[in-house]
Design an enzyme around this catalytic site. Structure first.
Site, PDB file in Angstrom:
ATOM      1  N   ASP A  83      29.656  12.043  -0.571  1.00 26.90           N
ATOM      2  CA  ASP A  83      30.670  10.985  -0.559  1.00 26.90           C
ATOM      3  C   ASP A  83      31.207  10.794   0.856  1.00 26.90           C
ATOM      4  OD1 ASP A  83      30.244  10.976  -3.186  1.00 26.90           O
ATOM      5  OD2 ASP A  83      32.281  11.559  -3.808  1.00 26.90           O
ATOM      6  N   SER A 116      20.042 -18.162 -26.420  1.00 32.71           N
ATOM      7  CA  SER A 116      20.115 -16.842 -27.044  1.00 32.71           C
ATOM      8  C   SER A 116      19.241 -16.872 -28.294  1.00 32.71           C
ATOM      9  CB  SER A 116      21.556 -16.455 -27.353  1.00 32.71           C
ATOM     10  OG  SER A 116      22.176 -17.475 -28.064  1.00 32.71           O
ATOM     11  N   GLU A 168      14.288  -3.714 -27.567  1.00 36.51           N
ATOM     12  CA  GLU A 168      15.253  -3.378 -26.517  1.00 36.51           C
ATOM     13  C   GLU A 168      16.650  -3.278 -27.117  1.00 36.51           C
ATOM     14  OE1 GLU A 168      14.917  -6.362 -23.408  1.00 36.51           O
ATOM     15  OE2 GLU A 168      12.808  -6.628 -23.896  1.00 36.51           O
ATOM     16  N   LYS A 170      20.296  -4.197 -27.784  1.00 38.42           N
ATOM     17  CA  LYS A 170      21.027  -5.450 -27.596  1.00 38.42           C
ATOM     18  C   LYS A 170      22.367  -5.095 -26.974  1.00 38.42           C
ATOM     19  CE  LYS A 170      22.522  -9.589 -30.064  1.00 38.42           C
ATOM     20  NZ  LYS A 170      23.867  -9.607 -29.543  1.00 38.42           N
ATOM     21  N   ASP A 174      26.004  -5.187 -25.577  1.00 36.98           N
ATOM     22  CA  ASP A 174      27.157  -5.924 -26.096  1.00 36.98           C
ATOM     23  C   ASP A 174      28.107  -6.272 -24.959  1.00 36.98           C
ATOM     24  OD1 ASP A 174      28.751  -7.144 -27.887  1.00 36.98           O
ATOM     25  OD2 ASP A 174      29.532  -5.322 -28.810  1.00 36.98           O
ATOM     26  N   TYR A 199      17.391  -7.778 -18.056  1.00 38.93           N
ATOM     27  CA  TYR A 199      16.403  -7.758 -19.133  1.00 38.93           C
ATOM     28  C   TYR A 199      15.511  -8.987 -19.221  1.00 38.93           C
ATOM     29  CZ  TYR A 199      20.460  -9.945 -21.506  1.00 38.93           C
ATOM     30  OH  TYR A 199      21.533 -10.712 -21.834  1.00 38.93           O
ATOM     31  N   LYS A 243      21.051  -7.335 -35.670  1.00 38.16           N
ATOM     32  CA  LYS A 243      22.397  -6.763 -35.478  1.00 38.16           C
ATOM     33  C   LYS A 243      22.588  -5.557 -36.390  1.00 38.16           C
ATOM     34  CE  LYS A 243      25.731  -9.591 -34.364  1.00 38.16           C
ATOM     35  NZ  LYS A 243      26.715  -9.741 -33.294  1.00 38.16           N
ATOM     36  N   CYS A 260      62.946  -7.536 -48.750  1.00 43.85           N
ATOM     37  CA  CYS A 260      62.383  -7.720 -47.407  1.00 43.85           C
ATOM     38  C   CYS A 260      62.665  -6.476 -46.553  1.00 43.85           C
ATOM     39  CB  CYS A 260      63.004  -8.952 -46.756  1.00 43.85           C
ATOM     40  SG  CYS A 260      62.496  -9.133 -45.026  1.00 43.85           S
ATOM     41  N   CYS A 280      65.313  -7.753 -43.660  1.00 45.42           N
ATOM     42  CA  CYS A 280      66.684  -8.219 -43.900  1.00 45.42           C
ATOM     43  C   CYS A 280      67.206  -7.845 -45.286  1.00 45.42           C
ATOM     44  CB  CYS A 280      66.782  -9.731 -43.680  1.00 45.42           C
ATOM     45  SG  CYS A 280      65.881 -10.670 -44.917  1.00 45.42           S
ATOM     46  N   CYS A 320      59.691 -13.527 -48.099  1.00 43.39           N
ATOM     47  CA  CYS A 320      61.121 -13.344 -47.881  1.00 43.39           C
ATOM     48  C   CYS A 320      61.691 -14.757 -47.777  1.00 43.39           C
ATOM     49  CB  CYS A 320      61.368 -12.570 -46.591  1.00 43.39           C
ATOM     50  SG  CYS A 320      63.097 -12.658 -46.080  1.00 43.39           S
ATOM     51  N   CYS A 343      65.637 -14.738 -41.487  1.00 45.37           N
ATOM     52  CA  CYS A 343      65.162 -13.353 -41.404  1.00 45.37           C
ATOM     53  C   CYS A 343      64.663 -13.087 -39.984  1.00 45.37           C
ATOM     54  CB  CYS A 343      64.034 -13.137 -42.410  1.00 45.37           C
ATOM     55  SG  CYS A 343      63.295 -11.503 -42.260  1.00 45.37           S
TER      56      CYS A 343
END
Ligand code: IVH
Length: 664
Positions: free
Chosen positions: A30, A79, A108, A110, A112, A217, A306, A400, A403, A416, A421
């Protein structure tokens, strides 16, 4: 001399980055890297004219842009169709075998994320773009240059377009969300959203901090490089210096092998450092691909499988009732946090009383959760066999939770009835500030609730008066000076939003984000929308009867008009701002008619493209029509155009004209 040294430093540093980020195998320390980098930086500062496009110092980001420039893809960015089960894999293979004997497939992962196109000239990265609508995308070159796994210079001095996925690793995603949590910002729902949000930053310095990656790809013109198969494309991409999935990409010769290879990928999914949501199956031989060609929308030579949604076990800790903007009470499952499909989830809606009773869900139960539609968590089932003997059946509440008012039942839901409220107010406020509405960053649920409870914000207009309390807010525990300044800045910025955000933010019943956009595009400003009649509204495509009624009702209510006037007084923008609008000679002031199926775009997208360039799309052909744009199997509009001698544009010609317009 200096120039040569700079060139040498660029080579050393780019090579070191490649070894570190792509190969995961550094050969210099580094410290050495930093020394080379500082030397290059100093030389570029001293001799700015000698700074090169492929310099690694560009990776920190450049000046912020006002907006992204539009670019037209050299070939449409398509796509694949999605499939979800083995039957569909079989059907795909059968379709292929009708045309090709003994097809070979690549399998391959897929990825995301979001797809991106990178263009290199003489081996140097010159342009990067998002997919956009497939025809035109946005120029994100500055942002993409900050991605460490994108080579700024290839190993060969060639001209090439490379496509792949821009994504965020699981590790960077966790880090980014941790940071957002401490800053009180909305969390990213999943790595894909995180990547999309990061790459669409006008300030590339922000993108640089997000640690994105790029997996290559696809080469749109592989034949130009003597490539004969997709496998060769992948190998060539690796040779050029790209990160590829060479350890995961495989070959399959028949359906059984496809299923087996996909199974292996599924098995590895969890342990991979990045999110994948399925497998992409492509015919390997490019000659075969050519034979198969394209349908009107997608390639026939490939498909995207998928994975089924991931299902995870957890324990139900609590059922918490929340009160929505309309007063509707919703039971929510609060469970021990679990990772599902790449993000940490801890709650899911249980919809209503019937749903809870049907599922017989009880506190302490072991439950199965998954994400529906990739984003929203849901409870799939209860593991009854693991239920404790002393568990208590679900019981709907009577009053509720905010309230205390007695709830009333309407069909399957409880409400409610108290119009005052506090929950209704906070929900309204949270919605107003939310990302798809006014996008006031930093105003998550908790802050809105806190500010409401402390009395700073009682209604949406109060957002715009918060600056009066700046000093007071800065002294509040838990809110640093910086975060308050940021909040106030994003409130100020929200005043410049385009009309559709405000329309959605107002919470008009049945007006979602998409409808708000349609309304804004059609009416251009709030005043003309306020005057729109029911008849006018219902004539608009996609605005049905219910929506039209609801809009008219909203603007008939004095209170709503008063609210809008107050927002106006606070300089909240009431006009539609079309950032994509740029009049072009070929389209401005002209009228077009679309007929037939377009190959590369949908009608909706084509309409938007035309409108953004200043043109209009009409439903019928007349003498005033400038041209009729014709896709496959055109209808009677085509014959009418011929009889009236109206110019006909084939889809190709239309796309060329769009291309021309974008390069004007
Ligand atoms: S090939 C014609 N390969 O998933 C399609 N796409 O429908 C060319 N994706 O939007 C793309 N991993 O963004 C290809 N290994 C892969 C991919 C991949 C992810 C994305 C791509 C596309 C969608 C496929």
């Amino acid at each position: 001399m200096v120039q040569e040294r700079m060139e040498e430093l660029i080579k050393i540093i780019n090579q070191a980055s490649y070894e570190y980020y792509v190969l995961d195998n550094p050969t210099i320390t580094d410290q050495e890297y930093d020394d080379y980098y500082m030397e290059l930086l100093a030389l570029e500062k001293k001799y700015p004219d000698l700074k090169r496009e492929d310099s690694p110092t560009n990776r920190v980001g450049g000046n912020a842009l006002d907006k992204f420039e539009k670019v037209t893809h050299e070939a449409p960015m398509l796509s694949f169709d999605d499939i979800f089960n083995e039957d569909e894999i079989n059907a795909f293979d059968e379709r292929i075998r009708k045309v090709i004997t003994n097809p070979v497939y690549t399998i391959e992962p897929k990825m995301d994320g979001l797809s991106g196109s990178l263009i290199y000239r003489n081996g140097v990265l010159v342009r990067a773009a998002t997919r956009g609508d497939g025809i035109t995308g946005e120029n994100i070159t500055l942002n993409v240059k900050t991605i460490k796994t994108v080579p700024l210079r290839l190993t060969k001095d060639i001209n090439i377009e490379v496509r792949g996925e821009i994504y965020m690793s699981k590790e960077s995603f966790e880090k980014a969300n941790l940071e957002r949590e401490t800053l009180g910002q909305n969390l990213f729902a999943n790595p894909r959203n995180a990547a999309a949000g990061s790459v669409r930053q006008l300030d590339s310095k922000i993108t640089a901090k997000r640690n994105l990656d790029f997996m290559a790809y696809f080469i749109p013109n592989p034949e130009d490089y003597g490539i004969k198969t997709q496998s060769e494309s992948l190998a060539f991409l690796k040779e050029l210096g790209f990160l590829t999935n060479y350890k995961l990409n495989t070959i399959a010769n028949n359906v059984n092998e496809i299923i087996e290879k996909i199974g292996e990928l599924h098995h590895k999914r969890k342990s991979l450092p990045f999110a994948i949501d399925g497998a992409v199956i492509k015919v390997d031989n490019l000659k075969d691909e050519e034979k198969l060609g394209y349908t009107t929308r997608v390639p026939r030579w490939g498909i995207a499988y998928k994975f089924p949604a991931e299902e995870v076990l957890t324990t139900l800790k609590e059922i918490k009732f929340t009160v929505g903007r309309t007063g509707k009470i919703t039971p929510n499952a609060i469970f021990s946090p679990v990772h599902v499909d790449g993000s940490l989830v801890s709650k899911a809606t249980l919809h209503n009383e019937d749903y809870c009773k049907e599922k017989d869900i009880r506190i302490g139960d072991v439950i199965v959760v998954r994400k529906a539609g990739d984003v929203i968590p849901e409870v799939v089932e209860v593991k009854f066999e693991r239920r404790k003997a002393d568990s208590i059946p679900f019981k709907m509440i009577d009053n509720c939770p905010m309230c205390g008012t007695k709830l009333v039942k309407e069909d399957a839901n409880y409400f409610c009835p108290n119009k005052n409220c506090p929950a209704r107010h906070t929900e309204n406020l949270i919605h107003y500030a939310s990302r798809d509405a006014m996008n006031i960053e930093g105003f998550g649920d908790n802050i809105v609730e806190d500010f409401y409870n402390m009395g700073y914000i009682k209604n949406v207009v109060d957002f715009y008066h918060l600056d009066k309390y700046k000093d007071e807010l800065m002294s509040l525990e838990g809110f640093g000076e910086k975060s308050i300044i940021k909040l106030l800045a994003s409130i100020e910025a929200s005043k410049q939003n385009s009309l559709e955000r405000l329309l959605f933010a107002l919470g008009i019943r049945h007006v979602g984000a998409k409808t708000a956009k349609i309304l804004a595009r059609n009416y251009k400003n709030m005043d003309s929308l306020m005057n729109a009649t029911y008849e006018e509204l219902s004539e608009i495509n996609d605005i049905g009867d219910i929506i039209a009624k609801s809009i008219v009702e909203y603007f008939n209510d004095e209170k709503n008009i008063e609210l809008i006037n107050k927002l106006k007084e606070n300089n909240v923008n009431m006009e539609y701002i079309n950032n994509n609008y740029r009049e072009s000679e070929n389209f401005a002031g002209k009228t077009f008619v679309l007929t037939g199926t377009l190959m590369n775009t949908t009608r909706e997208e084509a309409t938007l493209i035309i409108e953004n360039l200043g043109g209009k799309v009409s439903g019928s052909v007349s003498k005033k029509t400038t041209a009729v744009i014709v896709g496959e199997n055109p209808g009677s509009k085509y014959t009418k155009a011929l009889s009236l001698n109206i110019p006909i544009w084939q889809e190709e010609e239309f796309l060329d004209k769009v291309s021309e317009a974008n390069n004007e």
